[in-house]
Design an enzyme around this catalytic site. Structure first.
Site, mmCIF file in Angstrom:
data_model
loop_
_atom_site.group_PDB
_atom_site.id
_atom_site.type_symbol
_atom_site.label_atom_id
_atom_site.label_comp_id
_atom_site.label_asym_id
_atom_site.label_seq_id
_atom_site.Cartn_x
_atom_site.Cartn_y
_atom_site.Cartn_z
ATOM 1 N N LYS A 254 3.081 -8.770 10.776
ATOM 2 C CA LYS A 254 2.451 -8.812 9.455
ATOM 3 C C LYS A 254 2.741 -10.127 8.739
ATOM 4 C CE LYS A 254 1.485 -5.894 5.464
ATOM 5 N NZ LYS A 254 1.534 -4.512 4.962
ATOM 6 N N ARG B 126 0.826 -1.201 0.000
ATOM 7 C CA ARG B 126 0.000 0.000 0.000
ATOM 8 C C ARG B 126 0.860 1.250 0.000
ATOM 9 N NH1 ARG B 126 -2.625 1.094 4.429
ATOM 10 N NH2 ARG B 126 -4.096 2.486 3.390
ATOM 11 N N ARG C 266 -2.346 2.873 13.024
ATOM 12 C CA ARG C 266 -1.191 2.543 13.853
ATOM 13 C C ARG C 266 -1.696 2.449 15.296
ATOM 14 N NH1 ARG C 266 0.885 0.681 10.026
ATOM 15 N NH2 ARG C 266 2.350 1.752 8.673
#
Length: 324
Positions: free
Chosen positions: A185, A120, A319
């Site tokens: 992730k 992204r 975040r």
């Protein structure tokens, strides 16, 4: 001789001498060495020991078109028009966008390696050879951009379903496009569109899923990461590819009719920050609030000082920070 032949021979993770490789392949040791140098440029952890030869620690499982196709469900096959497996590309999304420009509905591209993988907002996506799943699919929508609302979140649901089908537990989702394991992730989703934003358009759904990342490749990742091997030790890369395609393609094929509403509750149940205090950073401000869930279009719902607000769009990044 091509690089594929050497990769297939060395996929067992055992030592092979340059002479033995050359004899099997019918080429000189010099030719073998030139091809082995390419392995290092692909980010493969090539190991050399004098008197023993060369090996790829941990081995290597190449993508197998026959094996993948034979494992596809009827629903996945109904969507699929072409399965295109490449050795090394700049980006599977770029290839899919080229195909999308002339239609391409149902085209699915997989690659062993990407030289210019993207996440992204233009971020680099580390794409070492044979260690992850790099996949892009083309789907056509008649209703324009409005029909796409929540699609990237639905793709996240498909990935969680795929790993769950393989026995993987503890996989969660982070708004809007990340798949996490233990807060790190595991996968990311990138959507790109071409065509008429108000009418018939083609969307490329790209995803990167870490499967078995080497120590060498891990040094290039600039954030906490996880791979499928940590969740399902010894899992087959082709098996993961089959599971992902079987869950993803039916979602893409039915999304324009069903919309995100069909996946909303499932997405919220997997959201790792559901009902938690978070910090939301946009291009112009930062907002602190408690996550209430997501809307029917995939927008993030926050309780900000007692008032519900919604935030949507690819320019927003989340975040999380626990508030004391």
């Amino acid at each position: 001789m091509n690089l594929q032949a050497i990769l297939e021979l060395m996929g067992d993770g055992e030592y092979h001498s340059g002479a033995a490789l050359g004899e099997v392949l019918g080429v000189s040791r010099t030719a073998v060495w030139k091809h082995l140098q390419k392995l290092e440029s692909y980010g493969l952890p090539l190991e050399s020991v004098k008197g023993k030869g060369y090996r790829l620690p941990g081995g290597l499982e190449l993508l197998d078109e026959t094996r993948i196709k034979s494992g596809l469900s009827a629903d996945a096959q109904a969507f699929l028009s072409q399965l295109d497996i490449r050795q090394s590309v700049e980006s599977t999304n770029l290839l899919a966008m080229e195909r999308a420009a002339s239609g391409g509905h149902g085209y699915v591209c997989l690659a062993e390696h990407q030289t210019g993988g993207r996440g992204r907002r233009g971020r680099r996506w580390s794409s070492p050879f044979g260690q992850s799943l790099y996949l892009s699919a083309v789907v056509q929508f008649e209703g324009g951009a409005a029909a796409l609302e929540g699609l990237s979140l639905a793709v996240g649901v498909a990935l969680v379903r795929a790993l769950s089908a393989l026995g993987g537990q503890g996989v969660g989702l982070k708004w809007p496009n990340d798949v996490l394991f233990d807060g790190r992730k595991l996968a990311g989703v990138l959507l790109e569109m071409t065509g008429d934003p108000a009418g018939a358009c083609q969307v490329v759904v790209g995803l990167g899923l870490n499967i078995k990342v080497s120590e060498q490749a891990a040094r290039e990742i600039d954030q906490p990461w996880a791979d499928v091997g940590q969740i399902l030790p010894g899992v087959s890369r082709n098996q993961v590819a089959v599971a992902v395609i079987n869950e993803l393609l039916p979602v893409l094929g039915s999304f324009e009719v069903q919309g995100f509403g069909a996946y909303r509750e499932e997405w919220q149940a997997a959201h790792v920050y559901h009902h938690q205090e978070v910090r939301l950073s946009t291009v112009s401000e930062e907002i602190v609030g408690r996550v209430l869930g997501v809307s029917a279009t995939g927008a993030l719902r926050l309780d900000v000082n007692g008032q519900e607000q919604e935030f949507a769009g690819g320019e927003v990044s989340l975040r999380p920070e626990r508030q004391s």
